[in-house]
Scaffold this motif. Structure first.
Motif, PDB file in Angstrom:
ATOM      1  N   VAL A  85       0.836  -1.198   0.000  1.00 47.25           N
ATOM      2  CA  VAL A  85       0.000   0.000   0.000  1.00 47.25           C
ATOM      3  C   VAL A  85       0.872   1.249   0.000  1.00 47.25           C
ATOM      4  O   VAL A  85       0.656   2.187  -0.786  1.00 47.25           O
ATOM      5  N   ARG A  86       1.873   1.258   0.873  1.00 47.28           N
ATOM      6  CA  ARG A  86       2.763   2.414   0.957  1.00 47.28           C
ATOM      7  C   ARG A  86       3.528   2.637  -0.353  1.00 47.28           C
ATOM      8  O   ARG A  86       3.668   3.769  -0.821  1.00 47.28           O
ATOM      9  N   GLU A  87       4.012   1.557  -0.951  1.00 44.77           N
ATOM     10  CA  GLU A  87       4.779   1.653  -2.192  1.00 44.77           C
ATOM     11  C   GLU A  87       3.918   2.171  -3.348  1.00 44.77           C
ATOM     12  O   GLU A  87       4.352   3.030  -4.124  1.00 44.77           O
ATOM     13  N   ILE A  88       2.704   1.668  -3.457  1.00 47.80           N
ATOM     14  CA  ILE A  88       1.824   2.087  -4.551  1.00 47.80           C
ATOM     15  C   ILE A  88       1.402   3.539  -4.396  1.00 47.80           C
ATOM     16  O   ILE A  88       1.399   4.310  -5.367  1.00 47.80           O
ATOM     17  N   VAL A  89       1.048   3.934  -3.183  1.00 46.23           N
ATOM     18  CA  VAL A  89       0.626   5.318  -2.953  1.00 46.23           C
ATOM     19  C   VAL A  89       1.771   6.281  -3.224  1.00 46.23           C
ATOM     20  O   VAL A  89       1.569   7.375  -3.761  1.00 46.23           O
ATOM     21  N   LEU A  90       2.987   5.879  -2.870  1.00 54.51           N
ATOM     22  CA  LEU A  90       4.142   6.729  -3.139  1.00 54.51           C
ATOM     23  C   LEU A  90       4.373   6.875  -4.639  1.00 54.51           C
ATOM     24  O   LEU A  90       4.664   7.964  -5.134  1.00 54.51           O
ATOM     25  N   ALA A  91       4.241   5.767  -5.378  1.00 53.09           N
ATOM     26  CA  ALA A  91       4.478   5.795  -6.823  1.00 53.09           C
ATOM     27  C   ALA A  91       3.338   6.459  -7.581  1.00 53.09           C
ATOM     28  O   ALA A  91       3.561   7.108  -8.606  1.00 53.09           O
ATOM     29  N   CYS A  92       2.125   6.312  -7.068  1.00 55.81           N
ATOM     30  CA  CYS A  92       0.954   6.819  -7.798  1.00 55.81           C
ATOM     31  C   CYS A  92      -0.097   7.323  -6.800  1.00 55.81           C
ATOM     32  O   CYS A  92      -1.046   6.602  -6.471  1.00 55.81           O
ATOM     33  N   PRO A  93       0.064   8.540  -6.292  1.00 57.51           N
ATOM     34  CA  PRO A  93      -0.860   9.064  -5.271  1.00 57.51           C
ATOM     35  C   PRO A  93      -2.320   9.084  -5.723  1.00 57.51           C
ATOM     36  O   PRO A  93      -3.228   8.939  -4.899  1.00 57.51           O
ATOM     37  N   GLU A  94      -2.538   9.236  -7.031  1.00 54.65           N
ATOM     38  CA  GLU A  94      -3.924   9.312  -7.524  1.00 54.65           C
ATOM     39  C   GLU A  94      -4.684   8.006  -7.334  1.00 54.65           C
ATOM     40  O   GLU A  94      -5.917   7.979  -7.402  1.00 54.65           O
ATOM     41  N   SER A  95      -3.959   6.912  -7.077  1.00 54.52           N
ATOM     42  CA  SER A  95      -4.617   5.609  -6.954  1.00 54.52           C
ATOM     43  C   SER A  95      -5.555   5.536  -5.755  1.00 54.52           C
ATOM     44  O   SER A  95      -6.454   4.693  -5.729  1.00 54.52           O
ATOM     45  N   VAL A  96      -5.364   6.403  -4.760  1.00 53.94           N
ATOM     46  CA  VAL A  96      -6.247   6.373  -3.587  1.00 53.94           C
ATOM     47  C   VAL A  96      -7.660   6.817  -3.952  1.00 53.94           C
ATOM     48  O   VAL A  96      -8.596   6.589  -3.183  1.00 53.94           O
TER      49      VAL A  96
END
Length: 455
Positions: A120-131
């Motif tokens: 979760v942390r890695e994806i949000v860092l790479a792509c904040p819009e995914s939230v």
């Protein structure tokens, strides 16, 4: 897929892979013809990082393919918590973290549902819009984390939302109209409720605690309708302290309270000491537009009404300037009159004070031009577009003519130039200011991302 390639993928045997490619150099390119699954799916499921890395080096496009079940390699690795494979896939294309699979689920949805905190942390860092991505059920990753009691994932997502100032996500509703606060209250997650309410305390207006779902219930209603012994009193105190109400009390003048005999709060009797309706502490924050709670259509309608009112007001003031206009013509002053020379129909203010008249025309014209610009944007996809454009242009030409007509001779040149170039200047200035704001905001966003990654 050829049996030997499947076995190589399942075992992570890179040597066998190269042997097969030596025998058939087009092996990876022919997969689309004879198989719905590719080696990256199999190797990702088995957590063979080296094999995945080698396949992606040979053919990166395989990272984007879905298997027959609607999962990409990124979905598989995220659901299983394979952080290294997720990292390798993101090197191919960071947009893979927003790839929608079955039921519009993204990798972040799977990671949040399974509580894969590092993913979760890695994806949000790479792509904040995914939230902000939602499933076909209207659920964000935060909805799924709360729904499945994955507190570690909830904490990371809440912190990310706060740091990125994407507070509107807290008010997004699933297909049943439930926000994350509804779900946290229903699941009796006292800690999550405190986290969410804490955001509202630190940033007034960041979250609406009285959202109503499709069943007509607020978060407080869910707590009272489904009582248990799992921290209900603590949740009630937290919600009440934030101004939470029952749905019926949103339109009535009283809310239930505890009686003096310490009777269980779940009975909620309306006693003589009932509290009055709680009002928000900051009406400015309370009435601000909130994405996810307020309809964009309603916001556009309100903006259009405001723009029309401003247009009407500035046009009327332009036709009737302060102090009015001269009713007669006086071209010579023989010293017997205190009035300056003037023409009938010109501004009295301009004749006495040219600077004040120029300031008045400048600001009134800016307000008029910006309001017409807003109307033009808000009606851009309306029918009869040509007719609307003609009306807007004709209105500004009428205003421009009126301003030039009432301008005294000593200000006429300025008024002609200013009102003629203003519409173009407004359009260019609006675009430039937006671009400047975005450029200035980028360092703040990058700082937030680094902070999230470091924590």
């Amino acid at each position: 897929m050829e049996q030997r390639l499947f076995e190589a993928s399942q075992s992570g045997n890179i040597q066998l892979l190269h042997q097969l490619l030596a025998e058939n150099p087009l092996l990876l390119h022919s997969l689309a013809l004879d198989s719905a699954e590719n080696p990256v799916h199999v190797a990702s499921l088995a957590d063979h990082v080296g094999f995945v890395k080698e396949i992606l080096r040979l053919k990166p496009a395989l990272a984007k393919e879905m298997n027959p079940d609607g999962f990409s390699p990124m979905h598989i690795a995220s659901a299983n918590g394979y952080l290294e494979i997720v990292g390798e896939l993101l090197k191919v294309d960071q947009r893979l973290c927003r790839l929608k699979g079955r039921d519009q689920w993204t990798p972040l949805h799977h990671a949040a549902r399974r509580g894969r905190v590092d993913i979760v942390r890695e994806i949000v860092l790479a792509c904040p819009e995914s939230v902000e991505d939602v499933t076909v059920q209207g659920e964000t990753a935060l909805h799924l984390a709360v729904k499945n009691s994955q507190f570690g994932a909830v904490e990371v997502l809440v912190k990310s939302v706060t740091e990125m100032r994407k507070m509107n996500i807290l008010d997004l509703k699933d297909k049943h109209g439930n926000t994350v606060l509804h779900l946290a209250t229903w699941k009796k997650q006292h800690q999550v409720v405190e986290w969410l309410i804490g955001i509202g305390d630190s940033t007034p207006g960041a979250m609406e605690v009285n959202n109503v779902n499709q069943s007509g219930l607020t978060a407080l209603d869910l707590l009272l309708l489904f009582p248990s012994e799992a921290g209900d009193r603590e949740i009630y105190d937290t919600l009440s302290g934030a101004g939470a109400l029952r749905a019926q009390d949103l339109v009535h003048s009283a809310i239930p309270s505890f009686d003096t005999d310490n009777q269980t709060f779940l009975n909620c009797p309306v006693a003589s000491g009932t509290h009055q309706l709680q009002h928000p502490n900051d009406f400015i924050q309370y009435f601000k537009f909130k994405k996810g709670r307020d309809s964009p259509s309603d916001a556009r309608t309100a903006l259009l009404v405001v723009a029309v009112l401003v247009t009407t007001a500035t046009f009327q003031v332009g036709l009737s300037p302060p102090t009015g206009v001269w009713q007669d013509t006086e071209l010579k002053n023989n010293g017997t009159s205190s009035e300056p020379t003037h023409n009938a129909g010109t501004s009295i203010l301009g004749s006495y004070n040219a600077a004040a008249f120029v300031v008045f025309v400048a600001f009134n014209s800016i307000g008029f031009s910006v309001s017409l610009y807003m109307i033009n944007i808000l009606t851009s996809n309306f029918p009869l577009q040509l007719e609307l454009q003609i009306c807007i242009i004709a209105m500004y030409c009428t205003y421009n003519t009126a301003m030039i007509s009432i301008a005294p001779n000593n200000t006429k040149v300025f008024i002609i130039v200013f009102t003629s170039v203003l519409p173009t200047a407004v359009s260019l200035a609006a675009k430039s200011v937006r671009q400047l704001v975005m450029r200035l905001g980028e360092p703040l966003v990058n700082s937030a991302r680094r902070f999230i990654h470091s924590n």
